[in-house]
Design a protein around this motif. Structure first.
Motif, short mmCIF file in Angstrom:
data_model
loop_
_atom_site.label_atom_id
_atom_site.label_comp_id
_atom_site.label_asym_id
_atom_site.label_seq_id
_atom_site.Cartn_x
_atom_site.Cartn_y
_atom_site.Cartn_z
N GLU A 1 5.19 8.62 -10.44
CA GLU A 1 5.64 8.94 -9.09
C GLU A 1 4.82 10.09 -8.53
O GLU A 1 4.60 11.10 -9.19
N GLN B 1 5.45 -0.01 -3.40
CA GLN B 1 5.94 -0.15 -2.03
C GLN B 1 5.32 -1.35 -1.33
O GLN B 1 6.00 -2.12 -0.69
N ASN C 1 4.46 12.49 -5.01
CA ASN C 1 5.03 12.88 -3.72
C ASN C 1 3.92 12.94 -2.69
O ASN C 1 2.98 13.72 -2.82
N GLN D 1 4.29 1.53 10.79
CA GLN D 1 4.18 1.30 9.34
C GLN D 1 2.73 1.37 8.90
O GLN D 1 2.42 1.93 7.84
N GLU E 1 -0.59 8.03 4.17
CA GLU E 1 -0.35 8.20 2.74
C GLU E 1 -1.65 8.04 1.95
O GLU E 1 -1.93 8.82 1.04
N GLY F 1 5.97 14.58 1.16
CA GLY F 1 7.39 14.78 0.91
C GLY F 1 8.16 13.52 0.55
O GLY F 1 9.36 13.57 0.37
N LYS F 2 7.47 12.41 0.43
CA LYS F 2 8.12 11.13 0.13
C LYS F 2 7.58 10.61 -1.21
O LYS F 2 6.37 10.53 -1.39
N PRO F 3 8.47 10.24 -2.15
CA PRO F 3 7.98 9.74 -3.43
C PRO F 3 7.39 8.33 -3.29
O PRO F 3 7.97 7.46 -2.64
N VAL F 4 6.22 8.14 -3.89
CA VAL F 4 5.58 6.83 -3.93
C VAL F 4 5.42 6.47 -5.40
O VAL F 4 4.92 7.27 -6.19
N ASN G 1 0.80 -0.10 -6.26
CA ASN G 1 1.76 0.63 -5.43
C ASN G 1 3.00 -0.25 -5.31
O ASN G 1 2.92 -1.37 -4.82
N ILE H 1 1.73 5.03 8.83
CA ILE H 1 2.30 5.70 7.65
C ILE H 1 1.48 5.38 6.41
O ILE H 1 1.13 6.26 5.62
#
Length: 128
Positions: free
Chosen positions: A108, A66, A110, A11, A18, A113-116, A64, A14
């Protein structure tokens, strides 16, 4: 315990990946129609002298969604793009997604390839 250690390590990796991508993404490959849309949006926002919308020269506090981490960024023209200093080009992935947003709105981006999802927490005139 072994699984927990590697899961936390993964994690962390990642999140760092990002952050690196966000700081180094410079969307120089915008299609002409996308670039024209950014220019039109900038032109439209130029006449708006209030601090209610994200545009060039505004300092923006983002959250963020997330991990609830806060970021302080300023949107600038491409030659002044220096993410490590908190300055992002309006044609970067982050800049394009923030342009024209108001306080409390979401943007948003990307990343790999992952939306944040980022929330615009505050907007102010840049002190620089």
């Amino acid at each position: 315990m072994f699984y927990s250690f590697f899961n936390n390590l993964f994690q962390s990796f990642i999140l760092k990946t990002e952050t690196y991508y966000l700081q180094n993404s410079f969307n120089a490959s915008l299609r002409p129609t996308s670039l024209a849309a950014v220019i039109a949006k900038l032109d439209q926002l130029k006449s708006d002298d209030t601090v209610e919308k994200v545009t060039l020269g505004r300092e923006v506090v983002l959250v963020n969604q997330q991990d609830q981490q806060e970021y302080r960024v300023e949107l600038v023209y491409p030659p002044r793009h220096k993410p490590r200093a908190g300055r992002y080009s309006v044609i970067s992935d982050l800049g394009v997604s923030l342009l024209g947003r108001s306080k409390g709105e979401y943007a948003e981006v990307n990343i790999l390839g992952k939306p944040v999802l980022f929330m615009v927490k505050d907007i102010a005139l840049s002190k620089k």
